[in-house]
Design an enzyme around this catalytic site. Structure first.
Site, PDB file in Angstrom:
ATOM      1  N   CYS A  59       0.841  -1.201   0.000  1.00 19.22           N
ATOM      2  CA  CYS A  59       0.000   0.000   0.000  1.00 19.22           C
ATOM      3  C   CYS A  59       0.872   1.245   0.000  1.00 19.22           C
ATOM      4  O   CYS A  59       1.738   1.403   0.853  1.00 19.22           O
ATOM      5  CB  CYS A  59      -0.905  -0.008   1.232  1.00 19.22           C
ATOM      6  SG  CYS A  59      -1.740   1.568   1.506  1.00 19.22           S
ATOM      7  N   CYS A  62       0.363   3.309   3.494  1.00 19.37           N
ATOM      8  CA  CYS A  62       0.710   2.794   4.829  1.00 19.37           C
ATOM      9  C   CYS A  62       2.019   3.417   5.320  1.00 19.37           C
ATOM     10  O   CYS A  62       2.894   3.770   4.523  1.00 19.37           O
ATOM     11  CB  CYS A  62       0.847   1.270   4.794  1.00 19.37           C
ATOM     12  SG  CYS A  62      -0.721   0.386   4.976  1.00 19.37           S
ATOM     13  N   HIS A 122      -4.315   0.290   7.913  1.00 19.04           N
ATOM     14  CA  HIS A 122      -4.768   0.017   6.555  1.00 19.04           C
ATOM     15  C   HIS A 122      -6.186  -0.559   6.519  1.00 19.04           C
ATOM     16  O   HIS A 122      -6.909  -0.400   5.533  1.00 19.04           O
ATOM     17  CB  HIS A 122      -3.787  -0.966   5.904  1.00 19.04           C
ATOM     18  CG  HIS A 122      -4.067  -1.241   4.464  1.00 19.04           C
ATOM     19  ND1 HIS A 122      -3.718  -0.365   3.467  1.00 19.04           N
ATOM     20  CD2 HIS A 122      -4.690  -2.291   3.851  1.00 19.04           C
ATOM     21  CE1 HIS A 122      -4.093  -0.873   2.298  1.00 19.04           C
ATOM     22  NE2 HIS A 122      -4.688  -2.026   2.501  1.00 19.04           N
ATOM     23  N   ASN A 162     -13.222   9.922  -1.637  1.00 21.61           N
ATOM     24  CA  ASN A 162     -13.767   8.922  -2.547  1.00 21.61           C
ATOM     25  C   ASN A 162     -13.574   7.594  -1.872  1.00 21.61           C
ATOM     26  O   ASN A 162     -12.438   7.188  -1.650  1.00 21.61           O
ATOM     27  CB  ASN A 162     -12.940   8.862  -3.833  1.00 21.61           C
ATOM     28  CG  ASN A 162     -13.502   9.728  -4.907  1.00 21.61           C
ATOM     29  OD1 ASN A 162     -14.669  10.085  -4.898  1.00 21.61           O
ATOM     30  ND2 ASN A 162     -12.646  10.058  -5.844  1.00 21.61           N
ATOM     31  N   SER A 170      -8.533   4.697  -5.530  1.00 19.80           N
ATOM     32  CA  SER A 170      -7.418   3.894  -6.023  1.00 19.80           C
ATOM     33  C   SER A 170      -6.866   2.981  -4.948  1.00 19.80           C
ATOM     34  O   SER A 170      -6.036   2.132  -5.240  1.00 19.80           O
ATOM     35  CB  SER A 170      -6.321   4.832  -6.527  1.00 19.80           C
ATOM     36  OG  SER A 170      -5.933   5.716  -5.494  1.00 19.80           O
ATOM     37  N   HIS A 173      -6.933   2.028   1.699  1.00 22.94           N
ATOM     38  CA  HIS A 173      -6.411   2.661   2.917  1.00 22.94           C
ATOM     39  C   HIS A 173      -7.251   3.916   3.217  1.00 22.94           C
ATOM     40  O   HIS A 173      -7.526   4.693   2.311  1.00 22.94           O
ATOM     41  CB  HIS A 173      -4.940   3.050   2.716  1.00 22.94           C
ATOM     42  CG  HIS A 173      -4.260   3.426   3.994  1.00 22.94           C
ATOM     43  ND1 HIS A 173      -3.316   2.626   4.603  1.00 22.94           N
ATOM     44  CD2 HIS A 173      -4.403   4.506   4.798  1.00 22.94           C
ATOM     45  CE1 HIS A 173      -2.910   3.212   5.713  1.00 22.94           C
ATOM     46  NE2 HIS A 173      -3.556   4.355   5.856  1.00 22.94           N
ATOM     47  N   HIS A 175      -8.409   7.274   3.481  1.00 24.39           N
ATOM     48  CA  HIS A 175      -7.805   8.544   3.075  1.00 24.39           C
ATOM     49  C   HIS A 175      -8.817   9.398   2.334  1.00 24.39           C
ATOM     50  O   HIS A 175      -9.795   8.893   1.794  1.00 24.39           O
ATOM     51  CB  HIS A 175      -6.593   8.317   2.174  1.00 24.39           C
ATOM     52  CG  HIS A 175      -6.960   7.815   0.805  1.00 24.39           C
ATOM     53  ND1 HIS A 175      -7.327   6.509   0.565  1.00 24.39           N
ATOM     54  CD2 HIS A 175      -7.052   8.453  -0.394  1.00 24.39           C
ATOM     55  CE1 HIS A 175      -7.602   6.365  -0.717  1.00 24.39           C
ATOM     56  NE2 HIS A 175      -7.458   7.531  -1.335  1.00 24.39           N
ATOM     57  N   GLN A 177      -8.991  13.481   0.067  1.00 23.37           N
ATOM     58  CA  GLN A 177      -8.168  14.407  -0.695  1.00 23.37           C
ATOM     59  C   GLN A 177      -8.617  15.833  -0.403  1.00 23.37           C
ATOM     60  O   GLN A 177      -9.742  16.072   0.047  1.00 23.37           O
ATOM     61  CB  GLN A 177      -8.319  14.149  -2.189  1.00 23.37           C
ATOM     62  CG  GLN A 177      -7.854  12.775  -2.636  1.00 23.37           C
ATOM     63  CD  GLN A 177      -7.731  12.705  -4.148  1.00 23.37           C
ATOM     64  OE1 GLN A 177      -7.149  13.590  -4.784  1.00 23.37           O
ATOM     65  NE2 GLN A 177      -8.285  11.669  -4.729  1.00 23.37           N
TER      66      GLN A 177
HETATM   67  P1  H2U Z   1      -8.177   8.269  -4.600  1.00 25.31           P
HETATM   68  O1  H2U Z   1      -8.086   6.957  -3.909  1.00 25.31           O
HETATM   69  O2  H2U Z   1      -9.405   9.067  -4.205  1.00 25.31           O
HETATM   70  O3  H2U Z   1      -7.985   8.116  -6.072  1.00 25.31           O
HETATM   71  O4  H2U Z   1      -6.953   9.172  -4.059  1.00 25.31           O
HETATM   72  C1  H2U Z   1      -5.656   8.743  -4.073  1.00 25.31           C
HETATM   73  C2  H2U Z   1      -4.781   9.886  -4.531  1.00 25.31           C
HETATM   74  O5  H2U Z   1      -3.438   9.561  -4.166  1.00 25.31           O
HETATM   75  C3  H2U Z   1      -4.766  10.098  -6.042  1.00 25.31           C
HETATM   76  O6  H2U Z   1      -5.175  11.420  -6.308  1.00 25.31           O
HETATM   77  C4  H2U Z   1      -2.572  10.007  -5.139  1.00 25.31           C
HETATM   78  C5  H2U Z   1      -3.313   9.884  -6.447  1.00 25.31           C
HETATM   79  O7  H2U Z   1      -2.881  10.860  -7.355  1.00 25.31           O
HETATM   80  N1  H2U Z   1      -1.359   9.230  -5.054  1.00 25.31           N
HETATM   81  C6  H2U Z   1      -0.175   9.839  -4.680  1.00 25.31           C
HETATM   82  O8  H2U Z   1      -0.152  11.042  -4.486  1.00 25.31           O
HETATM   83  N2  H2U Z   1       0.949   9.084  -4.524  1.00 25.31           N
HETATM   84  C7  H2U Z   1       1.011   7.749  -4.757  1.00 25.31           C
HETATM   85  O9  H2U Z   1       2.014   7.115  -4.551  1.00 25.31           O
HETATM   86  C8  H2U Z   1      -0.183   7.034  -5.264  1.00 25.31           C
HETATM   87  C9  H2U Z   1      -1.443   7.824  -5.342  1.00 25.31           C
HETATM   88 ZN    ZN Z   2      -2.334   1.075   3.719  1.00 25.52          ZN
END
Ligand code: H2U
Ligand code: ZN
Length: 356
Positions: A59, A62, A122, A162, A170, A173, A175, A177
């Site tokens: 992840c 994490c 996580h 989201n 994505s 974990h 989180h 934004q």
């Molecule tokens: P979402 O799960 O809502 O997509 O948000 C994850 C965000 O994390 C996504 O905008 C960022 C992606 O650009 N990200 C990073 O900044 N660094 C990473 O290593 C992977 C994802």
């Molecule tokens: Zn994690």
């Protein structure tokens, strides 16, 4: 429920097709309660087992792990915020307009994006975190809103989450934004205009007056504490859409009292745990806060609130689509806001994984 506005026709909102008006966005939604029982032969989403380890070595969020761009996360123990490695907005974009024709226009948009990890764990979600666990997340959102407001070229700070693969998140974990932009985002432009007009006409907050109505009716309220009310708005589009509205007319999170910060943590837990309990799944949604812009201006008409937009319709795998008539005409729903509110309300506040 019989509407009193048009007694000659005895419009019954739980039986007859009708449309409802959203005073925040000034959009209509078509409600078709008689359709709720039609058979379903459409898409079935794959279920995702949501048993996860407390720490996942693969992840990128994490503690101690390496992100996609090679940066190593610290061994954080509470919340952790970093600048998004793939931000949609950049703060060093050159300013300027492009308008070769009255009908063709573009504007430079500056800003920045951050990722907020809610917990080092996580395996957790807001629904599985206690109100005490969520309180530091509230403090982090307030701190970020405050700090980003001071930055150059920032007019609005949009905090959101989201949740779940179905919403395109994505990573599981916990989180969210934050995107901070120079101009007001589209939804905010629209809500700004409707709240401003109402304020000018009535010298009252639109959402304070709406909240008074909902608290009197009780029909769409799903939970409340001293600071906040969670309800299914009368004009909801998504089957289990909800709003959280502050009881006091506060324009922004930095004006919350200590007790209100606790209250927000509590109401977020209460809403998300009920969501998970509806279909015994980690309920997907997009959630975010609407509050006053941070640019110079007269913003007293703003009333802090949160929107939850969950896609699920009839099971952990069957979602609502906004397609067809909804893209070309008007959004439409089958189960009424009142039925949805009752279903959410009657879920207990004990997470299904903790139930005997
Ligand atoms: P979402 O799960 O809502 O997509 O948000 C994850 C965000 O994390 C996504 O905008 C960022 C992606 O650009 N990200 C990073 O900044 N660094 C990473 O290593 C992977 C994802
Ligand atoms: Zn994690």
């Amino acid at each position: 429920m019989v509407a009193k506005v048009n007694p000659t026709h005895s419009l019954n909102l739980s039986e007859h097709p009708h449309r409802r008006f959203n005073p925040l966005t000034r959009e209509w939604v078509l409600v078709s309660p008689h359709r709720a029982k039609r058979p379903w032969q459409g898409q079935v989403e794959a279920t995702h087992a949501d048993e996860r380890p407390t720490h996942d070595p693969t992840c990128y969020l994490c503690p101690g792990n390496i992100r996609a761009n090679g940066i190593k996360n610290p061994g954080y123990v509470s919340t952790y915020v970093f600048d998004n490695d793939f931000p949609a907005l950049l703060n060093d974009t050159p300013g300027g307009d492009y308008q070769p024709h009255a009908l063709v226009q573009a504007q430079s948009e500056r800003g920045l994006a951050r990722v907020v990890c809610f917990s080092p764990r996580h395996d957790l979600t807001l629904a599985e975190m206690t109100a005490a666990d969520i309180r530091p997340v509230v403090d982090e959102w307030v701190r970020q809103y405050h700090d980003l407001a001071q930055m150059p070229n920032i007019g609005y700070v949009q905090v959101f989450e989201n949740r779940g693969a179905m919403m395109g998140a994505s990573n599981p974990h916990p989180h969210g934004q934050i995107w901070a932009s120079e101009h007001l985002p589209q939804e905010v432009i629209v809500e700004d205009a409707s709240q401003r007009d109402y304020w000018q006409q009535h010298k009252r907050s639109l959402l304070a007056d709406y909240l008074d109505f909902e608290l009197q009716s009780g029909e769409r309220v799903i939970y409340q504490n001293a600071g906040f009310v969670a309800l299914v708005p009368f004009w909801a589009i998504w089957p289990y859409e909800t709003m959280i509205i502050s009881k006091r007319h506060l324009t922004q999170m930095i004006d919350f009292s200590e007790a209100e910060r606790d209250g927000l943590a509590d109401v977020l837990h209460q809403v998300t745990v009920r969501y998970d309990n509806i279909f015994h799944t980690s309920f997907p949604y997009s959630m975010g806060f609407h509050q006053r812009p941070v640019s110079e201006g007269e913003w007293d008409h703003w009333h802090w609130h949160a929107h939850f937009y969950p896609p699920l319709l009839r099971s952990a795998t069957v979602r609502k689509f906004l397609v067809g008539y909804e893209m070309l005409g008007t959004p439409q729903r089958d189960i009424t806001a009142e039925q949805a509110a009752q279903r959410i309300r009657e879920q207990g506040d004990v997470h299904y994984k903790q139930q005997p």
